[in-house]
Design an enzyme around this catalytic site. Sequence first.
Site, short mmCIF file in Angstrom:
data_model
loop_
_atom_site.label_atom_id
_atom_site.label_comp_id
_atom_site.label_asym_id
_atom_site.label_seq_id
_atom_site.Cartn_x
_atom_site.Cartn_y
_atom_site.Cartn_z
N LYS A 229 -37.03 -6.32 -31.77
CA LYS A 229 -35.77 -6.99 -32.14
C LYS A 229 -35.75 -8.42 -31.59
O LYS A 229 -35.37 -9.35 -32.30
CB LYS A 229 -34.57 -6.18 -31.64
N GLN B 272 -29.08 -0.46 -26.68
CA GLN B 272 -30.17 0.37 -27.22
C GLN B 272 -29.95 1.84 -26.85
O GLN B 272 -29.75 2.16 -25.69
CB GLN B 272 -31.52 -0.13 -26.69
N ASP C 239 -24.63 -3.18 -34.66
CA ASP C 239 -25.25 -1.89 -35.00
C ASP C 239 -24.32 -1.05 -35.89
O ASP C 239 -24.75 -0.04 -36.44
CB ASP C 239 -25.57 -1.09 -33.72
C1 BQF Z 1 -42.49 1.06 -38.48
C2 BQF Z 1 -35.02 4.29 -33.48
C3 BQF Z 1 -34.87 6.65 -33.14
C4 BQF Z 1 -33.98 6.47 -32.07
C5 BQF Z 1 -33.61 5.19 -31.72
C6 BQF Z 1 -40.84 -0.49 -37.42
C7 BQF Z 1 -39.19 0.32 -35.87
C8 BQF Z 1 -39.76 1.58 -35.96
C9 BQF Z 1 -40.83 1.81 -36.80
C10 BQF Z 1 -38.01 0.06 -35.01
C11 BQF Z 1 -35.55 3.11 -34.16
C12 BQF Z 1 -36.52 3.24 -35.28
C13 BQF Z 1 -35.17 1.85 -33.72
C14 BQF Z 1 -41.38 0.78 -37.52
C15 BQF Z 1 -35.71 0.58 -34.30
C16 BQF Z 1 -36.71 1.94 -36.04
O1 BQF Z 1 -43.25 0.15 -38.83
O2 BQF Z 1 -42.55 2.20 -38.96
C17 BQF Z 1 -39.76 -0.73 -36.59
O3 BQF Z 1 -38.07 -0.84 -34.21
N1 BQF Z 1 -36.85 0.83 -35.13
C18 BQF Z 1 -34.24 1.76 -32.64
O4 BQF Z 1 -33.86 0.67 -32.22
O5 BQF Z 1 -33.76 2.86 -32.07
C19 BQF Z 1 -34.12 4.11 -32.43
C20 BQF Z 1 -35.38 5.59 -33.84
#
Ligand code: BQF
Length: 293
Positions: free
Chosen positions: A52, A96, A119
């Site tokens: 991010k 987060q 968010d």
């Molecule tokens: C990719 C998230 C579960 C719980 C909290 C790119 C992300 C992930 C995968 C990413 C996620 C999942 C995020 C890929 C943010 C998605 O190329 O497949 C980017 O950064 N995510 C989060 O902030 O909190 C989570 C999943």
Amino acid sequence: MTIIDGKQLSETIKLEIAQEVAAIKAAGGKIPHLAAVLVGENPASQAYVGSKVRSCEQVGFQSTLVKRDASISEQELLSIVDELNQDPSVDGFIVQLPLPGHIDENKVILAIDPRKDVDGFHPVNFGRMAQGMPSFVSATPYGILQMLERYNIPTDGKHCVVVGRSNIVGTPISILLSRKAKVGNCTVTLTHSRTKDLPAETRRADILIAAIGIPEFVKGDWVKEGVVVIDVGINRIEDPASKKGYRLVGDVDFEQVAPKSSYITPVPGGVGLMTVTSLLMNTLKAAKKEIYP
Ligand code: BQF
């Protein structure tokens, strides 16, 4: 079969955002500023927050990372939230998730000023979204809508089956796709762990959204020919052959399901990237006061 390229789409949208930021700068305006609060050392959370922050740099946003030890008290975290609420330089911020077990996530979400809740997790934004009012739509559902819209995938009158009922993905995407909207007008079935014959439900899907968190759960014989598949799963599975010791797989068995699909999102490189990009879109909206003028 077309693979929906989350990387390419993200880059396109980030370029659009960067151009807007450049225009704001040229006009002497304040550049958008996203803050992120990271509690503890969960490696996945660290990776998400890292991507991010890097994405902010890519589009020319200011970003601030507030890092705290997992032992932080709920009260201390709530006062950080309050400081960010009050800080006029911060347009939007995220906390987060997940948070350590001794902290009540709902209490923290409720403490965020809805005008800075990029968010879209605050019940005010959720409620506004559900009623079709201007709102911050949470990043993953927003990213899914972008994918459907920008690939010109018809949704009107289609049967959409959502697997998983989380507050963050399954529930909001069900509401959004059932609404009267450009991307919407679906008939939606929301399925979950108590659904009786899940494969029978998923086989009826024109559009299938898998958001359950079980690796490669949806099999080839669970879908009909021509289905549009949106795979929201980000599951780490052990892989001694990879240098990190793990690899990412979705909630869909890609090898089995892709040949039957008209469109399908890959993992990695699909919805996850759009989640991060959508957060940037929301931050730009916050800075421009588009949702709450
Ligand atoms: C990719 C998230 C579960 C719980 C909290 C790119 C992300 C992930 C995968 C990413 C996620 C999942 C995020 C890929 C943010 C998605 O190329 O497949 C980017 O950064 N995510 C989060 O902030 O909190 C989570 C999943």
